[in-house]
Design a protein around this motif. Structure first.
Motif, PDB file in Angstrom:
ATOM      1  N   ALA A  55      11.208  -9.079  13.776  1.00  0.00           N
ATOM      2  CA  ALA A  55      10.648  -7.768  13.416  1.00  0.00           C
ATOM      3  C   ALA A  55       9.535  -7.383  14.396  1.00  0.00           C
ATOM      4  O   ALA A  55       9.385  -6.209  14.751  1.00  0.00           O
ATOM      5  CB  ALA A  55      10.121  -7.794  11.985  1.00  0.00           C
ATOM      6  N   ALA A  59       9.624  -4.004  16.652  1.00  0.00           N
ATOM      7  CA  ALA A  59       8.517  -3.044  16.687  1.00  0.00           C
ATOM      8  C   ALA A  59       7.951  -2.907  18.097  1.00  0.00           C
ATOM      9  O   ALA A  59       7.655  -1.805  18.562  1.00  0.00           O
ATOM     10  CB  ALA A  59       7.421  -3.479  15.708  1.00  0.00           C
ATOM     11  N   LYS A  62      10.085  -0.702  20.207  1.00  0.00           N
ATOM     12  CA  LYS A  62       9.857   0.713  19.878  1.00  0.00           C
ATOM     13  C   LYS A  62       8.600   1.235  20.567  1.00  0.00           C
ATOM     14  O   LYS A  62       8.578   2.352  21.075  1.00  0.00           O
ATOM     15  CB  LYS A  62       9.731   0.900  18.364  1.00  0.00           C
ATOM     16  CG  LYS A  62      11.023   0.718  17.613  1.00  0.00           C
ATOM     17  CD  LYS A  62      10.789   0.830  16.114  1.00  0.00           C
ATOM     18  CE  LYS A  62      12.038   0.493  15.332  1.00  0.00           C
ATOM     19  NZ  LYS A  62      11.782   0.453  13.884  1.00  0.00           N
ATOM     20  N   ASP A  71       4.555   4.946  13.985  1.00  0.00           N
ATOM     21  CA  ASP A  71       5.840   4.772  13.292  1.00  0.00           C
ATOM     22  C   ASP A  71       6.714   3.668  13.878  1.00  0.00           C
ATOM     23  O   ASP A  71       7.939   3.751  13.843  1.00  0.00           O
ATOM     24  CB  ASP A  71       6.625   6.095  13.270  1.00  0.00           C
ATOM     25  CG  ASP A  71       5.902   7.185  12.502  1.00  0.00           C
ATOM     26  OD1 ASP A  71       5.215   6.866  11.505  1.00  0.00           O
ATOM     27  OD2 ASP A  71       5.998   8.354  12.925  1.00  0.00           O
ATOM     28  N   THR A  72       6.094   2.627  14.393  1.00  0.00           N
ATOM     29  CA  THR A  72       6.859   1.506  14.942  1.00  0.00           C
ATOM     30  C   THR A  72       6.858   0.298  14.012  1.00  0.00           C
ATOM     31  O   THR A  72       7.694  -0.585  14.166  1.00  0.00           O
ATOM     32  CB  THR A  72       6.282   1.063  16.297  1.00  0.00           C
ATOM     33  OG1 THR A  72       4.930   0.633  16.109  1.00  0.00           O
ATOM     34  CG2 THR A  72       6.351   2.183  17.326  1.00  0.00           C
ATOM     35  N   GLY A  73       5.891   0.249  13.090  1.00  0.00           N
ATOM     36  CA  GLY A  73       5.759  -0.893  12.189  1.00  0.00           C
ATOM     37  C   GLY A  73       5.035  -2.069  12.812  1.00  0.00           C
ATOM     38  O   GLY A  73       4.930  -3.119  12.196  1.00  0.00           O
ATOM     39  N   GLU A  75       1.931  -2.649  13.235  1.00  0.00           N
ATOM     40  CA  GLU A  75       0.727  -3.084  12.518  1.00  0.00           C
ATOM     41  C   GLU A  75       1.048  -4.032  11.369  1.00  0.00           C
ATOM     42  O   GLU A  75       0.180  -4.781  10.928  1.00  0.00           O
ATOM     43  CB  GLU A  75      -0.079  -1.876  12.019  1.00  0.00           C
ATOM     44  CG  GLU A  75       0.566  -1.104  10.899  1.00  0.00           C
ATOM     45  CD  GLU A  75       1.731  -0.196  11.316  1.00  0.00           C
ATOM     46  OE1 GLU A  75       2.444   0.254  10.411  1.00  0.00           O
ATOM     47  OE2 GLU A  75       1.927   0.056  12.517  1.00  0.00           O
ATOM     48  N   LYS A  76       2.285  -4.045  10.901  1.00  0.00           N
ATOM     49  CA  LYS A  76       2.676  -4.939   9.805  1.00  0.00           C
ATOM     50  C   LYS A  76       2.974  -6.348  10.298  1.00  0.00           C
ATOM     51  O   LYS A  76       2.811  -7.310   9.560  1.00  0.00           O
ATOM     52  CB  LYS A  76       3.911  -4.392   9.088  1.00  0.00           C
ATOM     53  CG  LYS A  76       3.667  -3.101   8.370  1.00  0.00           C
ATOM     54  CD  LYS A  76       4.953  -2.598   7.750  1.00  0.00           C
ATOM     55  CE  LYS A  76       4.725  -1.232   7.131  1.00  0.00           C
ATOM     56  NZ  LYS A  76       5.980  -0.651   6.646  1.00  0.00           N
ATOM     57  N   TYR A  83      -1.692  -7.829  18.666  1.00  0.00           N
ATOM     58  CA  TYR A  83      -1.747  -6.373  18.531  1.00  0.00           C
ATOM     59  C   TYR A  83      -2.485  -5.758  19.721  1.00  0.00           C
ATOM     60  O   TYR A  83      -2.037  -4.776  20.306  1.00  0.00           O
ATOM     61  CB  TYR A  83      -2.426  -6.003  17.214  1.00  0.00           C
ATOM     62  CG  TYR A  83      -2.370  -4.538  16.890  1.00  0.00           C
ATOM     63  CD1 TYR A  83      -1.254  -3.990  16.259  1.00  0.00           C
ATOM     64  CD2 TYR A  83      -3.426  -3.681  17.208  1.00  0.00           C
ATOM     65  CE1 TYR A  83      -1.185  -2.640  15.950  1.00  0.00           C
ATOM     66  CE2 TYR A  83      -3.371  -2.334  16.911  1.00  0.00           C
ATOM     67  CZ  TYR A  83      -2.253  -1.817  16.277  1.00  0.00           C
ATOM     68  OH  TYR A  83      -2.186  -0.475  15.986  1.00  0.00           O
ATOM     69  N   GLN A 167       2.436 -13.100  10.124  1.00  0.00           N
ATOM     70  CA  GLN A 167       2.071 -12.093  11.114  1.00  0.00           C
ATOM     71  C   GLN A 167       1.844 -12.797  12.450  1.00  0.00           C
ATOM     72  O   GLN A 167       1.179 -13.829  12.513  1.00  0.00           O
ATOM     73  CB  GLN A 167       0.799 -11.366  10.674  1.00  0.00           C
ATOM     74  CG  GLN A 167       0.458 -10.174  11.537  1.00  0.00           C
ATOM     75  CD  GLN A 167      -0.801  -9.474  11.049  1.00  0.00           C
ATOM     76  OE1 GLN A 167      -1.875 -10.055  11.082  1.00  0.00           O
ATOM     77  NE2 GLN A 167      -0.648  -8.234  10.627  1.00  0.00           N
TER      78      GLN A 167
END
Length: 179
Positions: A55, A59, A62, A71-73, A75-76, A83, A167
């Protein structure tokens, strides 16, 4: 009272005779420690960690293909240094008018998992093959020349399980080492 004493004596005699060495039944087998629950937990955590890694890459793709974090996700699935590194790389591409096209080939493995720490920690090692993942000029689609022809690099990703979710927290690409 005499009847009670006789009954007690008979009971003791039966129990004693029933417990002689010759007649003694084998004790029930002691429960053995099963590796299944522990192994299952480890396997489930490794699967969850690899799922977050994939994932994270989805992201990240993207971000680099659009030039935006929105809107890439990301941060999740990415935090801390991971990051920040993605933000920095995104800014580099935007400043140079380029984006990424294609997809890398991933072959991740969980190389370390420590569920005893708080938060739990994991490490993923991957040989990332970027042969089909290239930087291009956004306006023309023309490939950007790179200094190195090496397209397979050993990469290491560290992750933490925070509030019940894995994460990716940092990443290192060993550009001097191919795989």
């Amino acid at each position: 009272m005499l009847l009670t004493a006789a009954a007690l004596a008979t009971t003791v005699a039966v129990v004693t005779v029933g417990c002689t060495k010759e007649n003694q039944a084998a004790p029930p087998p002691s429960p053995t420690a099963s590796l299944t629950p522990s192994t299952d937990v480890q396997a489930a955590e490794k699967d969850a960690l690899l799922g977050v890694y994939r994932a994270f890459w989805d992201a990240q793709l993207k971000v680099y293909m659009s030039g935006s974090m929105k809107d890439t996700g990301i941060e999740k699935v990415a935090g801390d240094k991971a990051y920040s590194k993605i933000q920095t790389t995104r800014a580099y591409y935007v400043d140079n008018g380029s984006i990424m096209k294609g997809e890398p080939i991933l072959s991740p493995t969980v190389s370390a998992l420590d569920m005893t720490e708080t938060p739990a920690a994991g490490t993923i090692t991957d040989c990332v093959d970027t042969t089909g993942y290239i930087q291009v000029i956004k306006e023309s689609g023309r490939p950007v020349e790179t200094l190195s022809s090496k397209r397979r690099h050993l990469s290491t990703y560290t992750a933490l399980k925070i509030a019940g979710a894995w994460q990716i927290r940092d990443l290192e690409i060993d550009r001097d080492r191919t795989c």
